[in-house]
Design a protein around this motif. Structure first.
Motif, short mmCIF file in Angstrom:
data_model
loop_
_atom_site.label_atom_id
_atom_site.label_comp_id
_atom_site.label_asym_id
_atom_site.label_seq_id
_atom_site.Cartn_x
_atom_site.Cartn_y
_atom_site.Cartn_z
N LEU A 41 0.84 -1.21 0.00
CA LEU A 41 0.00 0.00 0.00
C LEU A 41 0.87 1.26 0.00
O LEU A 41 0.44 2.32 -0.45
N LYS A 42 2.10 1.15 0.53
CA LYS A 42 3.01 2.28 0.66
C LYS A 42 2.31 3.52 1.24
O LYS A 42 2.30 4.58 0.60
N PRO A 43 1.74 3.40 2.40
CA PRO A 43 1.00 4.54 2.95
C PRO A 43 1.92 5.72 3.24
O PRO A 43 2.97 5.56 3.85
N LEU A 44 1.51 6.88 2.77
CA LEU A 44 2.25 8.12 3.06
C LEU A 44 1.86 8.65 4.42
O LEU A 44 2.67 9.20 5.15
N THR A 45 0.57 8.51 4.72
CA THR A 45 0.04 9.04 5.97
C THR A 45 -0.67 7.93 6.74
O THR A 45 -1.55 7.26 6.20
N GLN A 67 11.39 5.66 5.82
CA GLN A 67 11.16 7.03 6.28
C GLN A 67 10.16 7.71 5.34
O GLN A 67 10.16 8.90 5.16
N GLN A 68 9.33 6.90 4.69
CA GLN A 68 8.42 7.46 3.69
C GLN A 68 7.00 7.61 4.18
O GLN A 68 6.05 7.60 3.41
N THR A 69 6.85 7.72 5.48
CA THR A 69 5.51 7.79 6.04
C THR A 69 5.51 8.77 7.20
O THR A 69 6.48 8.85 7.95
N ILE A 70 4.41 9.53 7.30
CA ILE A 70 4.23 10.32 8.51
C ILE A 70 3.14 9.64 9.35
O ILE A 70 2.09 9.25 8.82
N VAL A 72 0.58 9.99 12.32
CA VAL A 72 -0.16 10.90 13.19
C VAL A 72 -0.92 10.04 14.19
O VAL A 72 -1.48 9.00 13.81
N PRO A 96 11.27 7.57 13.23
CA PRO A 96 10.38 7.99 12.14
C PRO A 96 9.61 9.27 12.51
O PRO A 96 9.67 9.71 13.66
N ILE A 97 8.93 9.83 11.54
CA ILE A 97 8.18 11.06 11.80
C ILE A 97 6.84 10.71 12.45
O ILE A 97 5.94 10.19 11.80
N VAL A 98 6.77 10.98 13.74
CA VAL A 98 5.57 10.65 14.50
C VAL A 98 5.04 11.93 15.14
O VAL A 98 5.78 12.62 15.84
N GLU A 99 3.79 12.23 14.89
CA GLU A 99 3.20 13.48 15.37
C GLU A 99 1.97 13.21 16.24
O GLU A 99 0.92 12.80 15.74
N ASP A 114 -3.92 7.14 4.55
CA ASP A 114 -3.87 5.91 3.75
C ASP A 114 -4.08 4.67 4.61
O ASP A 114 -4.49 3.63 4.13
#
Lengths: 215, 125
Positions: A41-45, A67-70, A72, A96-99, A114
Motif C-alpha cells: 500500500l506504501k501509505p504516506l500518511t 522514512q516514507q511515512t508520517i 499521526v 520515524p516522523i511521529v506526530e 492511507d
C-alpha cells in the motif's frame, strides 16, 4: 516481529495509559499477518486513533521500515501522547516522523490518511463513563459501541480512496453488524482475525472503500 | 508540532464550516525550534501533491520563513534546492509552544510541549 518495548509504562506517571493487553497483541498479530498488504500500500500518511502507549504506531513503523511515512496519532490523554514518543524513541535508532495530537477521535484533522487503525474503548458500560479519567481507554457505553459509532460516519472524510482501516472489536459489539453499518458508509469489511481470550471473543476487522461507489 | 502537521489541521468547532476561514489555523506566539529529521526526497515528492500549498506559504511567512515560492512549484523532484527547503520547513521546523487561532470563530488551540491540543468540550463539537 518483536513486540516494541514499552518499559516506561511501569513509571507511576503513566498509570493512566492503557497497558498493552490481549487486544493490543491481537491487533499487532493481525497487522503482522497483513504486512505484505500494508507494505504494498506504501501509505504516506498513517493515523492511529487513541494511541495509548503508542505501541501500535511503533509496530506499524517497524512493518513499514521506511522514512516514507508520517505517523499521526491522537489521544485525549496527554500522558498517552508523551508515552507514544517515548515508545517510538526506544524502539528506533533513526526515529520515524511521529506526530501526536490531543483530540477527540479525529477532531480537527483535515487531510486524508492511507492507513487508519483504532483500538477503541469497546467495553459495555454506562454511557456516562465514556471519556472519564478512569474509564476513557475502556468504556464504550451501550453495547460498547458508542465511541466507535461516532467515528464511523467521519471516516469518509479522512480516509484516502485507496486507504485501509483496522478496528478492534469484541463479540458484544456485534462485529457483523459493524460491517453492515460500515457498508452503509461506503466501506467493505471483513473479519481479519479473531481470538478467544478468557470470556471475551476479540476481533480485528479490516475495511477498504467500496470501489464501485468512488467516482 | 512540525509544520507538515499544521497543514493537516483545521478548526472543528460546531458550525465553524467556512473552509476559507477554518483552515489554516493562524499560529501565534510561536516558540520554534529546529529538529533533525532524516531527509527523504521520495517522501517529499509523494507528499507534495497532498499539501495545501497556499496555507503552507502563508503560515511560513507568518513565522518569518520567506523562502517558499508563492506559486505552486512544478517538477519538484528535479529541484534539489526546493526539496532541501521543503524538508527544513515541513519536517524540521517544530512549534514547541504557542497557539493556533481560528480565523472563523476565534477558537484558540494551544500548543504545549510540541503537542497541539485540538480537544473540544462535548458542547463545542
Amino acid at each position: 516481529m518483536n513486540t516494541p518495548y514499552t518499559s516506561h509504562l511501569r513509571q507511576d506517571e503513566f498509570k493512566s495509559v492503557y497497558d498493552p493487553s490481549e487486544d493490543t497483541f491481537l491487533l499487532l498479530d493481525a497487522l503482522e499477518n497483513d504486512a505484505k498488504y500494508i507494505q504494498n500500500l506504501k501509505p504516506l500518511t498513517c493515523l492511529e486513533i487513541g494511541t495509548g502507549s503508542g505501541i501500535v504506531t511503533t509496530f506499524l513503523a517497524k512493518i513499514l521500515d521506511t522514512q516514507q511515512t508520517i505517523y499521526v496519532a491522537t489521544d485525549i490523554n496527554p500522558m498517552a501522547t508523551k508515552s507514544l514518543l517515548l515508545t517510538v524513541k526506544q524502539n528506533f535508532d533513526t526515529v520515524p516522523i511521529v506526530e501526536p495530537i490531543l483530540t477527540n477521535l479525529v477532531g480537527g484533522l483535515s487531510c486524508k490518511f492511507d492507513l487508519i487503525v483504532f483500538n477503541p474503548p469497546y467495553v459495555q458500560s454506562e454511557s456516562e463513563e465514556i471519556g472519564t479519567k478512569l474509564f476513557a481507554a475502556t468504556s464504550g457505553g451501550i453495547k460498547g459501541r458508542e465511541v466507535m459509532d461516532k467515528l464511523f460516519p467521519q471516516l469518509d472524510t479522512i480516509m484516502s480512496d485507496t486507504g485501509v482501516f483496522y478496528l478492534v472489536a469484541i463479540q458484544v459489539n456485534k462485529p457483523k453488524e459493524i460491517i453492515e453499518v460500515m457498508e452503509g458508509y461506503g466501506f467493505i469489511g471483513e473479519i481479519l482475525l479473531s481470538r478467544r481470550c478468557g470470556i471475551e471473543l476479540l476481533y480485528i476487522l479490516k475495511f477498504i472503500r467500496n470501489k464501485q461507489l468512488l467516482q | 508540532m512540525r509544520l507538515i502537521t499544521h497543514n493537516m489541521l483545521k478548526c472543528h468547532v460546531r458550525g465553524c464550516d467556512d473552509s476559507s476561514k477554518n483552515f489554516p489555523l493562524e499560529i501565534q506566539d510561536a516558540q520554534l525550534e529546529q529538529i533533525e529529521a532524516e531527509k527523504n526526497d521520495a517522501f517529499l515528492v509523494r507528499m507534495f501533491p497532498r499539501l495545501e500549498w497556499n496555507a503552507l506559504v502563508s503560515t511560513a511567512k507568518n513565522l518569518s520563513i520567506n523562502n517558499l515560492p508563492e506559486k505552486i512549484p512544478e517538477n519538484i523532484e528535479e529541484d534539489q534546492a526546493l526539496l532541501e527547503i521543503l524538508h527544513t520547513v515541513l519536517l524540521e521546523t517544530n512549534v514547541k509552544e504557542g497557539r493556533m487561532v481560528c480565523r472563523g470563530c476565534g477558537h484558540i488551540y494551544a500548543i504545549k510541549n510540541s503537542v497541539p491540543n485540538m480537544l473540544l468540550a462535548e458542547h463545542e463539537i
